[in-house]
Design a protein around this motif. Structure first.
Motif, PDB file in Angstrom:
ATOM      1  N   PHE A 117       0.832  -1.199   0.000  1.00 33.19           N
ATOM      2  CA  PHE A 117       0.000   0.000   0.000  1.00 33.19           C
ATOM      3  C   PHE A 117       0.868   1.251   0.000  1.00 33.19           C
ATOM      4  CE2 PHE A 117      -2.380  -3.293   2.344  1.00 33.19           C
ATOM      5  CZ  PHE A 117      -3.447  -3.435   1.476  1.00 33.19           C
ATOM      6  N   THR A 118       0.528   2.202  -0.859  1.00 27.05           N
ATOM      7  CA  THR A 118       1.238   3.479  -0.872  1.00 27.05           C
ATOM      8  C   THR A 118       1.066   4.193   0.460  1.00 27.05           C
ATOM      9  OG1 THR A 118       0.883   3.669  -3.265  1.00 27.05           O
ATOM     10  CG2 THR A 118       1.479   5.682  -2.067  1.00 27.05           C
ATOM     11  N   THR A 119      -0.152   4.156   0.977  1.00 28.20           N
ATOM     12  CA  THR A 119      -0.461   4.687   2.302  1.00 28.20           C
ATOM     13  C   THR A 119      -1.118   3.577   3.114  1.00 28.20           C
ATOM     14  OG1 THR A 119      -0.809   6.918   1.414  1.00 28.20           O
ATOM     15  CG2 THR A 119      -1.729   6.442   3.600  1.00 28.20           C
ATOM     16  N   ALA A 120      -0.600   3.289   4.292  1.00 28.33           N
ATOM     17  CA  ALA A 120      -1.171   2.225   5.118  1.00 28.33           C
ATOM     18  C   ALA A 120      -2.644   2.518   5.388  1.00 28.33           C
ATOM     19  CB  ALA A 120      -0.401   2.109   6.427  1.00 28.33           C
ATOM     20  N   PRO A 121      -3.555   1.611   5.015  1.00 25.64           N
ATOM     21  CA  PRO A 121      -4.987   1.915   5.108  1.00 25.64           C
ATOM     22  C   PRO A 121      -5.547   1.807   6.522  1.00 25.64           C
ATOM     23  CG  PRO A 121      -4.677  -0.306   4.275  1.00 25.64           C
ATOM     24  CD  PRO A 121      -3.302   0.303   4.397  1.00 25.64           C
ATOM     25  N   LEU A 122      -6.628   2.539   6.739  1.00 23.36           N
ATOM     26  CA  LEU A 122      -7.393   2.392   7.969  1.00 23.36           C
ATOM     27  C   LEU A 122      -8.247   1.129   7.911  1.00 23.36           C
ATOM     28  CD1 LEU A 122      -8.570   3.472  10.664  1.00 23.36           C
ATOM     29  CD2 LEU A 122     -10.261   4.725   9.296  1.00 23.36           C
ATOM     30  N   LYS A 123      -8.853   0.886   6.747  1.00 27.44           N
ATOM     31  CA  LYS A 123      -9.821  -0.204   6.612  1.00 27.44           C
ATOM     32  C   LYS A 123      -9.558  -0.990   5.338  1.00 27.44           C
ATOM     33  CE  LYS A 123     -14.032   0.767   7.828  1.00 27.44           C
ATOM     34  NZ  LYS A 123     -14.292  -0.135   8.987  1.00 27.44           N
ATOM     35  N   LEU A 124      -9.605  -2.306   5.456  1.00 28.27           N
ATOM     36  CA  LEU A 124      -9.476  -3.196   4.309  1.00 28.27           C
ATOM     37  C   LEU A 124     -10.814  -3.897   4.100  1.00 28.27           C
ATOM     38  CD1 LEU A 124      -7.043  -3.716   2.478  1.00 28.27           C
ATOM     39  CD2 LEU A 124      -6.629  -5.826   3.751  1.00 28.27           C
ATOM     40  N   HIS A 125     -11.292  -3.897   2.851  1.00 30.14           N
ATOM     41  CA  HIS A 125     -12.616  -4.417   2.519  1.00 30.14           C
ATOM     42  C   HIS A 125     -12.492  -5.463   1.420  1.00 30.14           C
ATOM     43  CE1 HIS A 125     -17.033  -4.033   1.683  1.00 30.14           C
ATOM     44  NE2 HIS A 125     -16.630  -4.396   0.465  1.00 30.14           N
ATOM     45  N   PHE A 126     -13.201  -6.586   1.564  1.00 30.29           N
ATOM     46  CA  PHE A 126     -13.260  -7.622   0.537  1.00 30.29           C
ATOM     47  C   PHE A 126     -14.721  -7.851   0.176  1.00 30.29           C
ATOM     48  CE2 PHE A 126      -9.511  -8.441   3.082  1.00 30.29           C
ATOM     49  CZ  PHE A 126      -8.523  -8.678   2.137  1.00 30.29           C
ATOM     50  N   ASP A 127     -15.000  -8.024  -1.120  1.00 24.64           N
ATOM     51  CA  ASP A 127     -16.341  -8.441  -1.504  1.00 24.64           C
ATOM     52  C   ASP A 127     -16.294  -9.430  -2.655  1.00 24.64           C
ATOM     53  OD1 ASP A 127     -16.623  -7.054  -4.109  1.00 24.64           O
ATOM     54  OD2 ASP A 127     -16.729  -5.222  -2.938  1.00 24.64           O
ATOM     55  N   THR A 128     -17.306 -10.266  -2.724  1.00 28.63           N
ATOM     56  CA  THR A 128     -17.412 -11.275  -3.771  1.00 28.63           C
ATOM     57  C   THR A 128     -18.825 -11.261  -4.331  1.00 28.63           C
ATOM     58  OG1 THR A 128     -18.135 -13.084  -2.325  1.00 28.63           O
ATOM     59  CG2 THR A 128     -15.767 -12.731  -2.516  1.00 28.63           C
ATOM     60  N   SER A 129     -18.977 -11.751  -5.559  1.00 27.38           N
ATOM     61  CA  SER A 129     -20.302 -11.886  -6.154  1.00 27.38           C
ATOM     62  C   SER A 129     -20.305 -13.076  -7.100  1.00 27.38           C
ATOM     63  CB  SER A 129     -20.695 -10.614  -6.920  1.00 27.38           C
ATOM     64  OG  SER A 129     -19.785 -10.365  -7.982  1.00 27.38           O
ATOM     65  N   SER A 130     -21.395 -13.832  -7.093  1.00 30.68           N
ATOM     66  CA  SER A 130     -21.574 -14.958  -8.001  1.00 30.68           C
ATOM     67  C   SER A 130     -22.043 -14.431  -9.345  1.00 30.68           C
ATOM     68  CB  SER A 130     -22.579 -15.950  -7.417  1.00 30.68           C
ATOM     69  OG  SER A 130     -22.705 -17.081  -8.245  1.00 30.68           O
ATOM     70  N   ASP A 131     -21.363 -14.812 -10.436  1.00 30.70           N
ATOM     71  CA  ASP A 131     -21.577 -14.167 -11.735  1.00 30.70           C
ATOM     72  C   ASP A 131     -22.459 -14.945 -12.694  1.00 30.70           C
ATOM     73  OD1 ASP A 131     -19.850 -12.213 -10.793  1.00 30.70           O
ATOM     74  OD2 ASP A 131     -18.084 -13.060 -11.771  1.00 30.70           O
ATOM     75  N   VAL A 132     -22.768 -16.224 -12.410  1.00 32.32           N
ATOM     76  CA  VAL A 132     -23.562 -17.053 -13.317  1.00 32.32           C
ATOM     77  C   VAL A 132     -24.886 -17.387 -12.651  1.00 32.32           C
ATOM     78  CG1 VAL A 132     -23.680 -19.223 -14.607  1.00 32.32           C
ATOM     79  CG2 VAL A 132     -21.485 -18.028 -14.365  1.00 32.32           C
ATOM     80  N   THR A 133     -25.990 -16.974 -13.268  1.00 33.90           N
ATOM     81  CA  THR A 133     -27.317 -17.228 -12.714  1.00 33.90           C
ATOM     82  C   THR A 133     -27.578 -18.729 -12.625  1.00 33.90           C
ATOM     83  OG1 THR A 133     -28.150 -15.168 -13.667  1.00 33.90           O
ATOM     84  CG2 THR A 133     -29.782 -16.805 -13.006  1.00 33.90           C
ATOM     85  N   GLY A 134     -27.983 -19.162 -11.449  1.00 36.96           N
ATOM     86  CA  GLY A 134     -28.325 -20.560 -11.259  1.00 36.96           C
ATOM     87  C   GLY A 134     -27.171 -21.456 -10.894  1.00 36.96           C
ATOM     88  N   ALA A 135     -25.956 -20.893 -10.797  1.00 36.63           N
ATOM     89  CA  ALA A 135     -24.789 -21.680 -10.388  1.00 36.63           C
ATOM     90  C   ALA A 135     -24.019 -20.879  -9.346  1.00 36.63           C
ATOM     91  CB  ALA A 135     -23.908 -22.003 -11.587  1.00 36.63           C
TER      92      ALA A 135
END
Length: 213
Positions: free
Chosen positions: A176-194
């Motif tokens: 990180f260029t600047t040490a962060p206060l908060k780290l966030h992760f997110d995910t999403s399922s991209d195929v309908t029905g699977a």
């Protein structure tokens, strides 16, 4: 100095200026006047060092200037308290392409109207962690034919985002260029029905002990 050749210098260490010096080890002074020594810290915190040459018949006692050193180590991100967690869980291990990663993050999906289409989790790092490493990919618990996108953000700014199919993963190390206060992760399922379960295998941060605070 060459006049000290053949003698021994003593390495001392202390955690702060208000604590006493502790002897660590000796180092032999070579003919040209140089010497080498080392320490193996067991705690990732700031400390001070100096080298002392005891007095003898040829010279008076001498001491080097005090040097302050910050010690860092890799720490599992999953050992930090999670905040704003939504269906992206801390798990004992996750498997991607047949490889098991301990202390990881894995998306979960429940088939009910209240389940979100994306999953997320955050960690507060207090501007003390400077580097990240881990493996992003799709959990082997995902359904055949599924895909998922995994994104990582530092204080709202994305620094990693990639879509994965079953059997796909990638290791990433980021400074990180600047040490962060908060780290966030997110995910999403991209195929309908699977159901595609995005994952982060063995996420770790490097920083001082106060990174936990």
């Amino acid at each position: 100095a060459r006049s000290a050749a053949g003698g021994l210098v003593r390495l001392y260490e202390r955690p702060s200026a208000d604590r006493p010096w502790r002897y660590q080890r000796n180092a032999l002074v070579h003919r040209d006047g140089h010497y080498a020594t080392y320490d193996k810290p067991t705690v990732n915190s700031r400390r001070q060092y100096r080298v002392v040459m005891p007095a003898n018949q040829r010279h008076k006692k001498g001491a080097s200037p005090t040097v302050t050193v910050d010690v860092f180590r890799w720490t599992s991100l999953t050992s930090f308290p999670a905040v704003n967690q939504s269906y992206l869980d801390v798990v004992p291990s996750v498997t991607m392409n047949g490889v098991s990663y301990p202390s990881s993050l894995e998306a979960v999906m429940y088939h009910n109207p209240d389940s979100p289409t994306a999953q997320s989790i955050e960690f507060n790092l207090g501007h003390q962690c400077t580097r990240f490493r881990g493996t992003f990919g799709l959990s082997d618990d995902s359904e055949t034919g599924s895909e998922a996108t995994v994104t990582a953000l530092a204080d709202g700014t994305p620094w990693f985002s990639q879509s994965f199919a079953l059997g796909e993963s990638t290791h990433d190390t980021f400074t990180f260029t600047t040490a962060p206060l908060k780290l966030h992760f997110d995910t999403s399922s991209d195929v309908t029905g699977a159901d595609g379960l995005g994952a982060v295998g063995t996420p770790e941060e490097i920083g001082r002990a106060s990174c936990r605070e």
